[in-house]
Design an enzyme around this catalytic site. Structure first.
Site, mmCIF file in Angstrom:
data_model
loop_
_atom_site.group_PDB
_atom_site.id
_atom_site.type_symbol
_atom_site.label_atom_id
_atom_site.label_comp_id
_atom_site.label_asym_id
_atom_site.label_seq_id
_atom_site.Cartn_x
_atom_site.Cartn_y
_atom_site.Cartn_z
ATOM 1 C CD1 TRP A 133 -0.201 -1.533 3.130
ATOM 2 C CD2 TRP A 133 0.673 0.517 3.287
ATOM 3 N NE1 TRP A 133 0.607 -1.502 4.256
ATOM 4 C CE2 TRP A 133 1.153 -0.254 4.374
ATOM 5 C CE3 TRP A 133 1.088 1.849 3.174
ATOM 6 C CZ2 TRP A 133 2.023 0.249 5.330
ATOM 7 C CZ3 TRP A 133 1.958 2.361 4.121
ATOM 8 C CH2 TRP A 133 2.415 1.569 5.185
ATOM 9 C CB SER A 160 -6.895 -5.876 1.987
ATOM 10 O OG SER A 160 -6.694 -7.172 1.461
ATOM 11 N N GLY A 209 6.963 -6.213 -0.404
ATOM 12 C CA GLY A 209 6.277 -6.253 0.878
ATOM 13 C C GLY A 209 7.187 -6.709 1.996
ATOM 14 C CD GLU A 231 11.316 -3.221 -2.573
ATOM 15 O OE1 GLU A 231 11.535 -3.234 -1.330
ATOM 16 O OE2 GLU A 231 10.500 -2.473 -3.105
ATOM 17 C CG LEU A 232 11.487 -9.338 0.546
ATOM 18 C CD1 LEU A 232 11.998 -10.603 1.213
ATOM 19 C CD2 LEU A 232 10.028 -9.463 0.172
ATOM 20 C CB CYS A 265 11.397 -0.545 1.380
ATOM 21 S SG CYS A 265 9.918 -1.505 1.715
#
Length: 458
Positions: A133, A160, A209, A231-232, A265
């Site tokens: 998001w 969501s 995420g 991609e964390l 991030c």
């Protein structure tokens, strides 16, 4: 609360949506596979026209698009407009460059006993994108633009809490001229992701995420022998050496830490400053952080809006409380303001040490950890003392130090004398627990291509 738009500035639920059932998911997967059969045969010029049209829509409607994003996840209205325009730029970049990125690459035919030998890049099919998001438009476009230009089809499982942005993205590509089914939004919960990845019609997956979500998606894709890009999280260091321009470094540091209300991030999170300039940097940095205006994200003068979710703010509060209880010191911020919405002020903390949650975890809010080091070696060691490796910032005018940072900082990108950001022209991704694979640039387009060898005998 399920799939819903909840305004983080007020805490009020604006709209709710029903999740797709199994039959509806199956129909969309069929449609994606059928669309791929046609997409792979379309010419690049035709795809480029569609992608240019998408860019035009993003530019022309940047105002209402921005308001939608701000309502759903709280980024400031100015940042939301900039995100829409950045997405338009990426669409134009891939429309203009897909031809060269996908062009056949000749090989040495004589060396392989051929009349002709070359490499061709071909699409693989429907790709599932599981997206977050925090940059609800940009994260999707940086996958969708190269994937669609390569001839793949896209399936979007968005976060969501941004369903309206998710549905807009499907509508965007349809209005731009892409065939029906070329890009579809799946309004489903995270509990349906694994079964979709395992479906035979889906040929790859990408996720931006959390680390746990990435492990889950990577494991499912791997067990099905399907390519994935992850991609964390990140806990990016921001290293300041004695030769740095301290005024510019301190201002950039505050801007980076408060980017997207601290929910990025690649925002700098750990500020590692050489002892020779530590005191001055701390003073300047705290001044800049304290001066950031927290308020209504729809107000053009606001610098920092609310965190996107109530749980997100609670997580940040718990990390700060844990550090303070263990002996850390808060130099500014550190307490939620009164009133509705999920606001949290820009915060600077010193004395963060191993054993504190903040030392090892990513803080997804406008909270900075400030460290003093005595040498370049200590700075590099502390910068690398994390399980993450997404981006890194280094501030120095010394050429030898720049080389050390470029070579030794364990990250997917190092920005010297500037804040880490993403550009369509440069590959983007991380190492260690920040993920694998690359988005953007030519590498991002090839991520979901079959790199095929073609050998033609005499």
């Amino acid at each position: 609360m399920g799939i819903a738009t909840t305004n983080p500035a007020t805490g009020r639920v604006e709209r709710t949506f029903d999740a797709l059932n199994g039959k509806e998911i199956d129909e969309r997967l069929d449609r994606s596979a059928e669309a791929f059969a046609g997409m792979r045969r379309t010419g690049l010029d035709e795809r480029a026209r569609w992608m240019e049209a998408a860019a035009g829509i993003l530019e022309e409607e940047s105002g209402p698009i921005a308001a939608m994003m701000t309502t759903e996840m709280g980024k400031t209205i100015g940042a939301a407009r900039a995100e829409a325009l950045k997405c338009a730029k990426a669409c134009r970049f891939y429309a203009a460059n897909a031809g060269s990125f996908l062009a056949d690459r000749p090989a040495d035919a004589a060396a392989v006993d051929a009349e002709r030998a070359f490499i061709r890049f071909l699409p693989i099919g429907p790709v599932l994108a599981v997206m977050p998001w925090n940059f609800p438009l940009w994260q999707v476009i940086r996958f969708a633009a190269p994937a669609l230009m390569a001839g793949n089809t896209g399936l979007l499982k968005h976060a969501s809490n941004v369903p309206q942005t998710a549905l807009f993205l499907e509508d965007l590509f349809r209005r731009a001229g892409f065939p029906e089914g070329a890009f579809q939004t799946l309004l489903v919960g995270s509990d349906r992701v694994e079964e979709i990845i395992r479906d035979r019609r889906v040929r790859g997956a990408t996720l931006t995420g959390s680390e746990p979500a990435g492990r889950s998606v990577g494991a499912a894709a791997g067990s099905e022998v399907k390519p994935s890009v992850l991609e964390l999280g990140g806990s990016d260091p921001f290293v300041v050496m004695p030769s740095a321009d301290l005024a510019r470094a301190a201002e950039t540091a505050a801007t980076s830490r408060c980017l997207n209300n601290g929910q990025s991030c690649i925002s700098a999170k750990r500020f590692i400053v050489h002892a020779d300039v530590y005191d001055e940097f701390e003073r300047r940095f705290v001044e800049h952080m304290s001066a950031r205006r927290v308020g209504d994200p729809m107000d053009e003068s606001t610098d920092v809006g609310p965190l996107a979710t109530e749980k997100g703010r609670s997580d940040v509060e718990e990390q700060v409380a844990d550090a303070v209880a263990a002996g850390a010191t808060v130099l500014c911020g550190g307490e939620r303001p009164d009133g509705p919405g999920w606001f949290y002020p820009p915060t600077v903390i010193t004395g963060v040490a191993p054993g504190m949650r903040m030392y090892r975890e990513e803080v997804f809010g406008p909270v900075a950890s400030l460290f003093r080091v005595e040498s370049l070696d200590e700075a590099v060691a502390l910068a690398n003392a994390t399980d993450f490796g997404l981006g890194a910032n280094a501030w120095t005018e010394d050429p030898a130090e720049r080389e050390r940072f470029a070579n030794e900082l364990e990250s997917g990108q190092v920005f010297v004398n500037g804040a880490v950001t993403s550009y369509p022209e440069l590959p983007f991704g991380g190492v260690k627990n920040s993920g694998y694979g690359r988005e953007l640039s030519e590498q991002g387009m090839h991520a979901f291509c079959n790199t095929k060898t073609i050998w033609v005998g005499a």
